[in-house]
Scaffold this motif. Structure first.
Motif, mmCIF file in Angstrom:
data_model
loop_
_atom_site.group_PDB
_atom_site.id
_atom_site.type_symbol
_atom_site.label_atom_id
_atom_site.label_comp_id
_atom_site.label_asym_id
_atom_site.label_seq_id
_atom_site.Cartn_x
_atom_site.Cartn_y
_atom_site.Cartn_z
ATOM 1 N N LEU A 15 8.804 -7.930 -4.378
ATOM 2 C CA LEU A 15 9.711 -8.981 -4.820
ATOM 3 C C LEU A 15 9.004 -10.115 -5.552
ATOM 4 O O LEU A 15 9.587 -10.734 -6.431
ATOM 5 C CB LEU A 15 10.479 -9.547 -3.615
ATOM 6 N N LEU A 16 7.768 -10.414 -5.186
ATOM 7 C CA LEU A 16 7.049 -11.529 -5.790
ATOM 8 C C LEU A 16 6.261 -11.049 -7.005
ATOM 9 O O LEU A 16 5.636 -9.981 -6.974
ATOM 10 C CB LEU A 16 6.098 -12.163 -4.774
ATOM 11 N N VAL A 17 6.322 -11.823 -8.074
ATOM 12 C CA VAL A 17 5.630 -11.468 -9.308
ATOM 13 C C VAL A 17 4.160 -11.846 -9.177
ATOM 14 O O VAL A 17 3.826 -12.994 -8.854
ATOM 15 C CB VAL A 17 6.272 -12.180 -10.520
ATOM 16 N N ALA A 18 3.284 -10.849 -9.420
ATOM 17 C CA ALA A 18 1.826 -11.052 -9.403
ATOM 18 C C ALA A 18 1.340 -11.614 -8.073
ATOM 19 O O ALA A 18 0.328 -12.293 -8.011
ATOM 20 C CB ALA A 18 1.386 -11.945 -10.553
ATOM 21 N N GLN A 19 2.076 -11.316 -6.978
ATOM 22 C CA GLN A 19 1.658 -11.748 -5.646
ATOM 23 C C GLN A 19 1.902 -10.604 -4.672
ATOM 24 O O GLN A 19 2.777 -9.748 -4.875
ATOM 25 C CB GLN A 19 2.438 -12.982 -5.190
ATOM 26 N N CYS A 20 1.144 -10.624 -3.601
ATOM 27 C CA CYS A 20 1.254 -9.584 -2.586
ATOM 28 C C CYS A 20 2.392 -9.921 -1.625
ATOM 29 O O CYS A 20 2.425 -11.008 -1.058
ATOM 30 C CB CYS A 20 -0.059 -9.448 -1.820
ATOM 31 N N CYS A 28 -1.249 -5.934 -3.947
ATOM 32 C CA CYS A 28 -1.978 -6.116 -2.690
ATOM 33 C C CYS A 28 -3.337 -5.430 -2.765
ATOM 34 O O CYS A 28 -3.464 -4.306 -3.282
ATOM 35 C CB CYS A 28 -1.166 -5.553 -1.518
ATOM 36 N N SER A 29 -4.322 -6.089 -2.208
ATOM 37 C CA SER A 29 -5.674 -5.546 -2.164
ATOM 38 C C SER A 29 -5.948 -4.954 -0.782
ATOM 39 O O SER A 29 -5.122 -5.032 0.128
ATOM 40 C CB SER A 29 -6.686 -6.642 -2.481
ATOM 41 N N ALA A 30 -7.124 -4.364 -0.641
ATOM 42 C CA ALA A 30 -7.506 -3.803 0.653
ATOM 43 C C ALA A 30 -7.595 -4.879 1.724
ATOM 44 O O ALA A 30 -7.272 -4.640 2.899
ATOM 45 C CB ALA A 30 -8.842 -3.063 0.524
ATOM 46 N N PRO A 60 -8.327 -2.531 9.464
ATOM 47 C CA PRO A 60 -7.219 -1.596 9.240
ATOM 48 C C PRO A 60 -6.994 -1.377 7.749
ATOM 49 O O PRO A 60 -7.184 -2.271 6.920
ATOM 50 C CB PRO A 60 -6.015 -2.312 9.878
ATOM 51 N N GLU A 61 -6.590 -0.152 7.405
ATOM 52 C CA GLU A 61 -6.412 0.187 6.000
ATOM 53 C C GLU A 61 -5.106 0.940 5.802
ATOM 54 O O GLU A 61 -4.537 1.507 6.733
ATOM 55 C CB GLU A 61 -7.589 1.028 5.504
ATOM 56 N N ARG A 62 -4.642 0.932 4.565
ATOM 57 C CA ARG A 62 -3.399 1.614 4.216
ATOM 58 C C ARG A 62 -3.673 3.072 3.882
ATOM 59 O O ARG A 62 -4.704 3.395 3.281
ATOM 60 C CB ARG A 62 -2.746 0.936 3.014
ATOM 61 N N ILE A 63 -2.738 3.942 4.289
ATOM 62 C CA ILE A 63 -2.838 5.375 4.001
ATOM 63 C C ILE A 63 -1.667 5.756 3.111
ATOM 64 O O ILE A 63 -0.506 5.458 3.425
ATOM 65 C CB ILE A 63 -2.826 6.216 5.292
#
Length: 536
Positions: A28-33, A43-45, A82-85
């Motif tokens: 929903l947010l432009v250029a934001q996580c 979004c970054s790691a 924790p990391e995303r899969i």
């Protein structure tokens, strides 16, 4: 040939039109996580390591396809950090009625309309100038004579919650969105009773140019084939006095008169009549018109919509949303096919109310059958009568007569937790718990012991729900206890009189405030700058 048949069996389906790996409905947010949005490319790691869950775990395209790709997102909380899969899997539709290939390419995008010119005007007029036209390919227009001609005139049938369509868009019910200012983008849902209030910016100078303060804005469009009629018009003066106009068909538009802007809409109440098949057959609107002076910069508008099935009487509310003291407790039954259909059927007594035995002047139980009085919220009640028993009375018929006297012919199974609980909101209905108790007293009436009911005690537990500023009364538990007593045979010719009573007790089980503490405690700490992220 066998090679061709084998190749056809191993041939994969058509290439997907939509790349689900690039879809992200929670971005929903432009250029934001976005918080907990695992498919957000911004979004970054490091951001993923702070997530607690994936708000959208599976992203797919059209669920009507027989086979399609699905993007699956999850979090490995055991990793440090924790990391995303992310996984891209094949999803198969088990339905036999599915789309194998989206081969109609024109439906995959919006084509630019052809602009009329002097060269193509006659062609466009012939194609689109009639009352109906088809935008489908000519290859689809086969066997048109075999189609049912009545399908074109079929009226729209609604399901619960579906927005009500009008000739131009949807039936609008303005409401506040973020602040108290009115937003006209709120559609009215079918069978969803709503009541909203919002503030609209208006002044004497521009009142004639604002559509939302004019009656035409709310009745100019029709609900498909049903026109919205004006049921009543009430005019409110500057001091709050209201006057009902005799002619409801008079259209009054905003106008400036002696530094006042009159006939501006302060309230609209829609009433929709529908059939048991979900077809809207009548729509009416009631208006409250008012006036503002040159000092006014805004007005408060109120909007309401209600629904009534044709040939039925609406059940009045006992509060909105919480119960109001002195109004009847609403009750009903569960249908046999629960949970399909999921709705509560109202009691057969008037307006579907919880009732108890009504005391009469004669105090004779056998003549008081059928006399019921509604249970009023917050009122503890006691009623009763006297039963004269003779040696000639039989045990079983007497027991059934007393049960019908105490509980009525049809005792409800559920009680509405709120004063405005709707029949389709099954979770807003509290089941009645039935208990049975026995008295120690023994009346010498029958030779063999006979258990007869002599009292009905109803306990309604309620709590204060919502904010401390405006708490709402909510029923959380209802218990109905039947007390029985033992009878033994009396000598022939003798009689005995016993009392039969009904009572209702309301118990407030709200958690009291602890002594020595303020209602709104203060915390003397400084919150981090991003404590409310992503909210401001």
């Amino acid at each position: 040939p066998p090679e061709t048949r084998a190749a056809a069996q191993t041939r994969s389906g058509p290439a997907p039109v939509t790349d689900v790996a690039k879809l992200c409905v929670c971005d929903l947010l432009v250029a934001q996580c976005d918080v907990n949005c695992c498919c957000d490319p911004d979004c970054s790691a490091a951001d993923f390591s702070l997530f607690t869950t994936c708000s959208v775990p599976i992203v797919t395209g059209d669920n009507r396809l027989c086979s399609q790709k699905a993007a699956v997102y999850s979090l490995d909380v055991e990793a440090n950090p924790p990391e995303r899969i992310f996984k891209l899997t094949d999803q198969v539709n088990p339905s036999v009625f599915c789309i194998h290939a989206t081969n109609y390419k024109q439906a995959l995008s919006f084509s630019s309309p052809q602009m009329p010119t002097s060269e193509n005007f006659d062609q466009l007029l012939e194609e689109f100038g009639s009352a109906t036209f088809s935008a489908e390919p000519d290859s689809w227009n086969m066997n048109t004579d075999a189609q049912n001609p009545s399908d074109a005139n079929e009226t729209r049938r609604y399901e619960y919650g579906v927005p009500i369509q009008t000739a131009d868009a949807f039936l609008r019910l303005p409401s506040p969105v973020i602040s108290s200012w009115c937003s006209d983008a709120n559609p009215a849902g079918f069978l969803v009773n709503q009541a909203t209030k919002c503030t609209r910016s208006v002044s004497v100078g521009n009142c004639g140019n604002i559509q939302a303060v004019s009656m035409l804005f709310y009745i100019d469009s029709s609900i498909l084939a049903v026109n919205i009629t004006v049921q009543s018009v009430v005019v409110q003066s500057l001091n709050g006095m209201r006057t009902l106009l005799n002619g409801s068909d008079v259209l009054r538009l905003p106008m400036i008169l002696d530094e006042l802007c009159i006939n501006i809409v302060l309230g609209v109440s829609y009433h929709i009549t529908y059939t048991d098949t979900g077809e809207i057959i009548e729509a009416a609107a009631s208006f409250v018109l008012g006036a503002i002076n040159k000092e006014a910069l805004s007005i408060q508008q109120s909007f309401e919509i209600s629904f009534t099935q044709v040939n039925t009487k609406p059940a009045p509310r006992s509060g909105n949303p919480g119960y109001v003291v002195g109004l009847p407790v609403r009750a009903g039954f569960r249908p046999q096919g629960y949970p399909f259909p999921v709705e509560i059927l109202f009691n057969t007594n008037k307006y579907g109310q919880l009732t108890i035995l009504q005391s009469t002047s004669s105090q004779d139980c056998l003549t008081a059958q059928g006399a019921r009085t509604p249970v009023l919220f917050g009122y503890n009640m006691v009623s009763g009568c006297k039963l004269r028993i003779t040696a000639a009375m039989k045990c079983q018929p007497l027991t059934q007569t007393l049960l019908d006297l105490l509980k009525g012919q049809t005792f409800p199974e559920y009680v509405a937790s709120f004063g405005n609980s709707q029949a389709q909101d099954v979770l807003d209905w509290v089941p009645i718990t039935h208990l049975q108790a026995s008295e120690q007293r023994i009346y010498n009436t029958f030779q063999s012991s006979c258990q007869i009911p002599v009292s009905l005690e109803i306990e309604v537990k309620w709590t204060k729900y919502g904010s401390l500023v405006n708490p709402q009364a909510r029923i959380v538990d209802v218990t109905a206890t039947i007390t029985t007593t033992t009878l033994k045979q009396l000598p022939s010719g003798r009689e005995r009189t016993i009392p039969v009573t009904s009572s209702v007790v309301f118990t407030d089980i709200s958690s009291p405030a602890e002594p020595g503490y303020k209602a709104w405690p203060t915390i003397n700490v400084k919150l981090p700058f991003d404590f409310f992220f992503p909210f401001v």
